[in-house]
Structures are given as structure tokens and as C-alpha cells.
Write a protein that holds these residues in place. Structure first.
Motif, PDB file in Angstrom:
ATOM      1  N   LEU A  54      10.802  -8.940  -8.191  1.00 35.43           N
ATOM      2  CA  LEU A  54       9.499  -9.474  -8.580  1.00 35.43           C
ATOM      3  C   LEU A  54       8.847 -10.262  -7.449  1.00 35.43           C
ATOM      4  N   ALA A  55       9.642 -10.990  -6.685  1.00 35.03           N
ATOM      5  CA  ALA A  55       9.085 -11.708  -5.529  1.00 35.03           C
ATOM      6  C   ALA A  55       8.586 -10.694  -4.495  1.00 35.03           C
ATOM      7  N   ASP A  56       9.345  -9.647  -4.293  1.00 34.38           N
ATOM      8  CA  ASP A  56       8.936  -8.608  -3.344  1.00 34.38           C
ATOM      9  C   ASP A  56       7.618  -7.967  -3.776  1.00 34.38           C
ATOM     10  N   MET A  57       7.506  -7.660  -5.054  1.00 36.50           N
ATOM     11  CA  MET A  57       6.279  -7.033  -5.553  1.00 36.50           C
ATOM     12  C   MET A  57       5.079  -7.964  -5.376  1.00 36.50           C
ATOM     13  N   TRP A  58       5.281  -9.263  -5.610  1.00 32.15           N
ATOM     14  CA  TRP A  58       4.192 -10.232  -5.473  1.00 32.15           C
ATOM     15  C   TRP A  58       3.671 -10.218  -4.034  1.00 32.15           C
ATOM     16  N   ILE A  59       4.581 -10.231  -3.082  1.00 34.27           N
ATOM     17  CA  ILE A  59       4.193 -10.222  -1.668  1.00 34.27           C
ATOM     18  C   ILE A  59       3.542  -8.883  -1.306  1.00 34.27           C
ATOM     19  N   ALA A  60       4.167  -7.784  -1.692  1.00 33.69           N
ATOM     20  CA  ALA A  60       3.672  -6.454  -1.327  1.00 33.69           C
ATOM     21  C   ALA A  60       2.254  -6.217  -1.859  1.00 33.69           C
ATOM     22  N   GLU A  61       1.934  -6.774  -3.023  1.00 30.37           N
ATOM     23  CA  GLU A  61       0.599  -6.599  -3.605  1.00 30.37           C
ATOM     24  C   GLU A  61      -0.478  -7.357  -2.831  1.00 30.37           C
ATOM     25  N   ARG A  62      -0.079  -8.349  -2.047  1.00 28.02           N
ATOM     26  CA  ARG A  62      -1.062  -9.209  -1.378  1.00 28.02           C
ATOM     27  C   ARG A  62      -1.124  -9.044   0.134  1.00 28.02           C
ATOM     28  N   ALA A  63      -0.051  -8.584   0.753  1.00 28.51           N
ATOM     29  CA  ALA A  63      -0.003  -8.481   2.219  1.00 28.51           C
ATOM     30  C   ALA A  63      -1.038  -7.467   2.698  1.00 28.51           C
ATOM     31  N   GLU A  64      -1.728  -7.838   3.769  1.00 27.81           N
ATOM     32  CA  GLU A  64      -2.769  -6.974   4.327  1.00 27.81           C
ATOM     33  C   GLU A  64      -2.868  -7.208   5.822  1.00 27.81           C
ATOM     34  N   PRO A  65      -3.682  -6.416   6.507  1.00 29.79           N
ATOM     35  CA  PRO A  65      -3.829  -6.616   7.950  1.00 29.79           C
ATOM     36  C   PRO A  65      -4.231  -8.066   8.261  1.00 29.79           C
ATOM     37  N   GLY A  66      -3.616  -8.620   9.296  1.00 31.46           N
ATOM     38  CA  GLY A  66      -3.880 -10.003   9.678  1.00 31.46           C
ATOM     39  C   GLY A  66      -2.882 -10.980   9.096  1.00 31.46           C
ATOM     40  N   ASP A  67      -2.096 -10.547   8.105  1.00 25.64           N
ATOM     41  CA  ASP A  67      -1.068 -11.409   7.516  1.00 25.64           C
ATOM     42  C   ASP A  67       0.255 -11.221   8.236  1.00 25.64           C
ATOM     43  N   VAL A  68       1.126 -12.215   8.093  1.00 24.38           N
ATOM     44  CA  VAL A  68       2.480 -12.133   8.634  1.00 24.38           C
ATOM     45  C   VAL A  68       3.436 -12.311   7.463  1.00 24.38           C
ATOM     46  N   VAL A  69       4.443 -11.432   7.377  1.00 19.56           N
ATOM     47  CA  VAL A  69       5.437 -11.483   6.308  1.00 19.56           C
ATOM     48  C   VAL A  69       6.805 -11.681   6.940  1.00 19.56           C
ATOM     49  N   VAL A  70       7.573 -12.621   6.384  1.00 19.71           N
ATOM     50  CA  VAL A  70       8.939 -12.857   6.844  1.00 19.71           C
ATOM     51  C   VAL A  70       9.874 -12.446   5.715  1.00 19.71           C
ATOM     52  N   THR A  71      10.716 -11.452   5.987  1.00 18.37           N
ATOM     53  CA  THR A  71      11.639 -10.956   4.969  1.00 18.37           C
ATOM     54  C   THR A  71      12.839 -10.282   5.612  1.00 18.37           C
ATOM     55  N   GLY A  72      13.931 -10.285   4.894  1.00 16.96           N
ATOM     56  CA  GLY A  72      15.099  -9.521   5.283  1.00 16.96           C
ATOM     57  C   GLY A  72      15.242  -8.288   4.407  1.00 16.96           C
ATOM     58  N   ASP A  73      14.322  -8.123   3.466  1.00 16.98           N
ATOM     59  CA  ASP A  73      14.346  -7.012   2.524  1.00 16.98           C
ATOM     60  C   ASP A  73      13.620  -5.815   3.148  1.00 16.98           C
ATOM     61  N   ILE A  74      14.351  -4.788   3.490  1.00 23.31           N
ATOM     62  CA  ILE A  74      13.782  -3.660   4.234  1.00 23.31           C
ATOM     63  C   ILE A  74      12.761  -2.859   3.417  1.00 23.31           C
ATOM     64  N   PRO A  75      13.012  -2.560   2.140  1.00 23.11           N
ATOM     65  CA  PRO A  75      11.969  -1.861   1.378  1.00 23.11           C
ATOM     66  C   PRO A  75      10.662  -2.673   1.288  1.00 23.11           C
ATOM     67  N   LEU A  76      10.764  -3.982   1.103  1.00 24.85           N
ATOM     68  CA  LEU A  76       9.566  -4.828   1.101  1.00 24.85           C
ATOM     69  C   LEU A  76       8.896  -4.761   2.466  1.00 24.85           C
ATOM     70  N   ALA A  77       9.673  -4.847   3.518  1.00 22.42           N
ATOM     71  CA  ALA A  77       9.120  -4.774   4.870  1.00 22.42           C
ATOM     72  C   ALA A  77       8.349  -3.472   5.064  1.00 22.42           C
TER      73      ALA A  77
END
Length: 150
Positions: A54-77
């Protein structure tokens, strides 16, 4: 621009907050709970319900060009790279369109090897000071690049 932290088991939350604060960047720390809230006005703690990804989905729904995401979760990445965000692992490794396919394939292979051999357990090497330093350098560069591009 925003900085998204996949916070469950993230060893660099404090470092990310320092860099985000220095640059005046809004930071979202996303988890399913158990984290101490930050008093920093630039940091928003996002607590999602307990459930798979659920945390991954929350991030994936919002990340867009210009954003930076820090994760160790490869599918989310992979989802965030596809959305155009800059993605960093906790050790500072950049995940890009050029390398995410190989990283996903390696992850899947290792998962299959662990499933085939129940005695083949254990994680990778321990998180080191050098990993932390590489992360800080990579995050600094990623935020500077995102700010100049935006």
C-alpha cells in the motif's frame, strides 16, 4: 518537485530529511506506521493502512517527472522510473530506464533461487558508512538536477 521516501526499513530517512531541508524540498515519508513523526514543516508523514504494497502504491500513484523517490523496492522503482521520476536505492545506486530491466531480472532470479533452495537464506551485505555517503552524494546530485530542470 517532491521527495518520496519508501520508509519501511529505510536506513537513510534522517539523511534524506537533511538534504530536503537544505534545498527546501517537500518530503513525503510513506509507511504503514511505527515511525516517529518529524517536526520539520517540509516533512509530511503519510501512514497508509497495513497491507501488501500500500505504501508502494501511494508513492507510485504520485511520482512524476521532477520528483525523486528513495526505495529499495525494485517493482516500485520500476513504476517510478516509468513515470519519469529519479529513483535512488538506499546505497545511492540510481535506477534508470537503462538499468531497471536488468535490476528487475536479477531480483526475480534471486527470488527463484531462494524459493528453490530453502537453505539459501539471508540478505545481502550490511549497510555501511560508505553506502550512506554514496546515498547522500547521489541524493544531493538528484535534487540539484531536478531543481535546475524544473
Amino acid at each position: 518537485m517532491a521527495l518520496y521516501i519508501d520508509a519501511d526499513a529505510c536506513p537513510v530517512k534522517v539523511e534524506a530529511e537533511r538534504v530536503a531541508t537544505r534545498h527546501g524540498v517537500k518530503m513525503f515519508v510513506v509507511s504503514n506506521g511505527g515511525l516517529r513523526p518529524s517536526q520539520n514543516p517540509l516533512v509530511e508523514m503519510v501512514f497508509v493502512p497495513d497491507g501488501p504494497d500500500l505504501a508502494d502504491m501511494w508513492i507510485a500513484e504520485r511520482a512524476e517527472p521532477g520528483d525523486v523517490v528513495v526505495t529499495g523496492d525494485i517493482p516500485l522503482a520500476a513504476k517510478c522510473v516509468e513515470a519519469g521520476a529519479e529513483v535512488l536505492k538506499h546505497n545511492g545506486e540510481r535506477l534508470t530506464r537503462a538499468n531497471i530491466g536488468n535490476v528487475l531480472a536479477t531480483r526475480d532470479l534471486m527470488s527463484d533461487l531462494r524459493a528453490a533452495d530453502p537453505f539459501r537464506q539471508g540478505g545481502g551485505r550490511a549497510f555501511s558508512k560508505a553506502d550512506r555517503s554514496r546515498f547522500l552524494d547521489a541524493l544531493e546530485r538528484a535534487i540539484r538536477a531536478a531543481k535546475t530542470a524544473g
